[in-house]
Design a protein around this motif. Sequence first.
Motif, mmCIF file in Angstrom:
data_model
loop_
_atom_site.group_PDB
_atom_site.id
_atom_site.type_symbol
_atom_site.label_atom_id
_atom_site.label_comp_id
_atom_site.label_asym_id
_atom_site.label_seq_id
_atom_site.Cartn_x
_atom_site.Cartn_y
_atom_site.Cartn_z
ATOM 1 N N ILE A 25 39.454 83.755 -59.376
ATOM 2 C CA ILE A 25 38.326 84.240 -58.559
ATOM 3 C C ILE A 25 38.544 85.681 -58.110
ATOM 4 O O ILE A 25 37.732 86.554 -58.398
ATOM 5 C CB ILE A 25 38.075 83.323 -57.342
ATOM 6 N N ALA A 26 39.638 85.934 -57.409
ATOM 7 C CA ALA A 26 39.888 87.284 -56.869
ATOM 8 C C ALA A 26 40.388 88.213 -57.970
ATOM 9 O O ALA A 26 41.414 87.953 -58.587
ATOM 10 C CB ALA A 26 40.902 87.212 -55.736
ATOM 11 N N ASP A 49 46.206 77.907 -70.653
ATOM 12 C CA ASP A 49 44.904 77.739 -70.011
ATOM 13 C C ASP A 49 44.003 78.884 -70.458
ATOM 14 O O ASP A 49 44.258 80.043 -70.136
ATOM 15 C CB ASP A 49 45.076 77.743 -68.490
ATOM 16 N N ILE A 50 42.942 78.562 -71.202
ATOM 17 C CA ILE A 50 42.082 79.620 -71.754
ATOM 18 C C ILE A 50 41.317 80.364 -70.660
ATOM 19 O O ILE A 50 40.984 81.538 -70.819
ATOM 20 C CB ILE A 50 41.085 79.078 -72.809
ATOM 21 N N HIS A 51 41.045 79.690 -69.530
ATOM 22 C CA HIS A 51 40.310 80.335 -68.434
ATOM 23 C C HIS A 51 41.185 81.402 -67.768
ATOM 24 O O HIS A 51 40.736 82.518 -67.513
ATOM 25 C CB HIS A 51 39.874 79.285 -67.401
ATOM 26 N N ILE A 52 42.444 81.058 -67.511
ATOM 27 C CA ILE A 52 43.370 82.017 -66.896
ATOM 28 C C ILE A 52 43.684 83.151 -67.869
ATOM 29 O O ILE A 52 43.756 84.319 -67.477
ATOM 30 C CB ILE A 52 44.652 81.308 -66.415
ATOM 31 N N ALA A 53 43.830 82.822 -69.150
ATOM 32 C CA ALA A 53 44.089 83.855 -70.163
ATOM 33 C C ALA A 53 42.948 84.870 -70.173
ATOM 34 O O ALA A 53 43.174 86.082 -70.172
ATOM 35 C CB ALA A 53 44.244 83.216 -71.540
ATOM 36 N N GLU A 54 41.712 84.364 -70.152
ATOM 37 C CA GLU A 54 40.549 85.266 -70.173
ATOM 38 C C GLU A 54 40.476 86.092 -68.899
ATOM 39 O O GLU A 54 40.107 87.268 -68.919
ATOM 40 C CB GLU A 54 39.261 84.455 -70.353
ATOM 41 N N PHE A 55 40.843 85.468 -67.771
ATOM 42 C CA PHE A 55 40.854 86.185 -66.492
ATOM 43 C C PHE A 55 41.825 87.375 -66.550
ATOM 44 O O PHE A 55 41.521 88.464 -66.071
ATOM 45 C CB PHE A 55 41.256 85.236 -65.359
ATOM 46 N N LEU A 112 32.958 80.980 -72.718
ATOM 47 C CA LEU A 112 33.955 81.483 -73.663
ATOM 48 C C LEU A 112 33.576 81.150 -75.105
ATOM 49 O O LEU A 112 33.804 81.951 -76.013
ATOM 50 C CB LEU A 112 35.340 80.910 -73.337
ATOM 51 N N ARG A 113 32.975 79.972 -75.318
ATOM 52 C CA ARG A 113 32.508 79.622 -76.670
ATOM 53 C C ARG A 113 31.442 80.607 -77.140
ATOM 54 O O ARG A 113 31.412 81.018 -78.301
ATOM 55 C CB ARG A 113 31.940 78.194 -76.670
ATOM 56 N N GLU A 114 30.557 80.984 -76.207
ATOM 57 C CA GLU A 114 29.508 81.961 -76.543
ATOM 58 C C GLU A 114 30.130 83.321 -76.843
ATOM 59 O O GLU A 114 29.791 83.985 -77.827
ATOM 60 C CB GLU A 114 28.528 82.108 -75.367
ATOM 61 N N GLN A 115 31.057 83.725 -75.986
ATOM 62 C CA GLN A 115 31.688 85.048 -76.133
ATOM 63 C C GLN A 115 32.467 85.178 -77.443
ATOM 64 O O GLN A 115 32.424 86.208 -78.109
ATOM 65 C CB GLN A 115 32.634 85.284 -74.946
ATOM 66 N N ALA A 123 39.451 90.738 -65.660
ATOM 67 C CA ALA A 123 39.315 90.137 -64.323
ATOM 68 C C ALA A 123 37.980 90.445 -63.658
ATOM 69 O O ALA A 123 37.724 90.010 -62.545
ATOM 70 C CB ALA A 123 40.460 90.615 -63.433
ATOM 71 N N GLY A 124 37.130 91.200 -64.340
ATOM 72 C CA GLY A 124 35.859 91.587 -63.718
ATOM 73 C C GLY A 124 34.724 90.607 -63.921
ATOM 74 O O GLY A 124 33.641 90.775 -63.368
ATOM 75 N N LYS A 125 34.952 89.557 -64.710
ATOM 76 C CA LYS A 125 33.870 88.605 -64.995
ATOM 77 C C LYS A 125 33.692 87.619 -63.845
ATOM 78 O O LYS A 125 34.550 87.479 -62.999
ATOM 79 C CB LYS A 125 34.204 87.802 -66.264
ATOM 80 N N ARG A 126 32.564 86.914 -63.886
ATOM 81 C CA ARG A 126 32.313 85.904 -62.865
ATOM 82 C C ARG A 126 32.381 84.488 -63.454
ATOM 83 O O ARG A 126 32.451 83.519 -62.732
ATOM 84 C CB ARG A 126 30.923 86.121 -62.237
ATOM 85 N N ASP A 127 32.336 84.395 -64.780
ATOM 86 C CA ASP A 127 32.259 83.082 -65.408
ATOM 87 C C ASP A 127 33.313 82.950 -66.504
ATOM 88 O O ASP A 127 33.284 83.675 -67.500
ATOM 89 C CB ASP A 127 30.847 82.898 -66.011
#
Length: 455
Positions: free
Chosen positions: A190-191, A6-12, A26-29, A16-20
């Motif tokens: 989230i947290a 899961d790319i969202h969990i990997a990035e988290f 992630l494509r932009e980043q 962990a300080g991001k909101r999005d």
Amino acid sequence: MKDLFDIHIAEFLLDAGKRDYSAKRLREQYSTESLAEIRDTQIQKLQEKKLTELFYEIEMPLCKVLHEIESYGVELDTAFLKELSVQMHREVLRIEQEIYDISGETFNIGSPKQLAVILFEKLGLPPVKKTKTGYSTDATVLTELAMSHPLPEKIIAYRQYAKLLSTYVDAFPSMVDEHSRLHTTYTQTIASTGRLSSINPNLQNIPIRTTEGREIRKAFVAPKDHFLIALDYSQIELRLLAHFSQDKHLIDAFAQGRDIHTYTASLVFKKTLEQVEKDERRIAKTVNFGIVYGMGPFKLSRDLKISLTEAKEFIATYFETYPGVRSYLDRTEADAKAKGELRTLCGRLRYFPELHSRNRIQYEAGKREAINYPLQGSAADIIKLAMLKLHAYLKEHQLETKIILQVHDELVLESPEHEVENVTKVAKKIMEEVVHLSVPLIVDVGIGKNWHDAH
């Protein structure tokens, strides 16, 4: 679990300080439209930052467990909620009338602007805090004002009832499926501490400190011939504080199974355990938990309604009592500042750029979060490990019992009557032995026909 990514969990995990953590962001980043490229870069970064094991052994397997919990849901007694709604609306009307009687006029209680006029102009109460739109009437302001006038306390009660009704009591019945089961969604991104968050609806914020909040838990019920088993880690963050700080007094207290708040009070007030009074234990409890969250003397004085001098003395005495804790907190702050990051028991990572801010408020907020992060983050690691092990046990032994809720440091199971005794024993053992600390992990267990009675 390397088949799942899961790319969202990997990035988290990477930040962990991001909101999005959306795919668009992630494509932009990563400056690419290809999700496969993003994944490949993340795999490399997870290895570099020593997060591979946390990702593949905890977070990814947990996705499947959470999906099962969400799909199964929890049974709700909607008839009970409708009765509770009638009682609460009646109470709201009663409080509303009291507010009008004290104020000498009717007004829109839900309007901060109209309330400010009543409090600060008509009644002449001293404004505590100013905002861009006028004087604040938030909870902290009302709590302070309630010490000198009866109206603010009524406003607090009115708001509490209104919130319970709109968020839970009146909302839940329309959210259940055709089997009267409520389905929340747990999110892992989230947290920033790594704790799970419950959304749509949020089942983690049902207040348990008020009688009315606890009443709502009666609506969460076990089906016929089933029971709910509540398993709650006892004072896990204080136990982690003992483990990380290696403070001798704290370790001894937990090792001997003492009531930690009475024990702290006995040391701080220089009394025997038997001599400690209720009020002294309450003060010790506030300080014990406050230290974990980086609480300073201002907040302590406000929470305990004592002078700033007394609050400073309590904190100073606490640190004299537990010198290892003082050293640990100083060390944690220094580490976070020097390295810019801290890790939990399972290697979960978080950055603390605020500790290089020249803005004092930002720095202090970052310091409080840094002090709390290894404790709350490790508590999150522990309950996630426990969920994985318990879920695996239930599957392996083909049991009907299911995990149905995860709330803070608590797991709630739905179990058929014939499995309750065995599952309770095994679940408690799994949770208490999932990691080994310098002090014992203790799980409090309750069994009942509803969530309230299982406590």
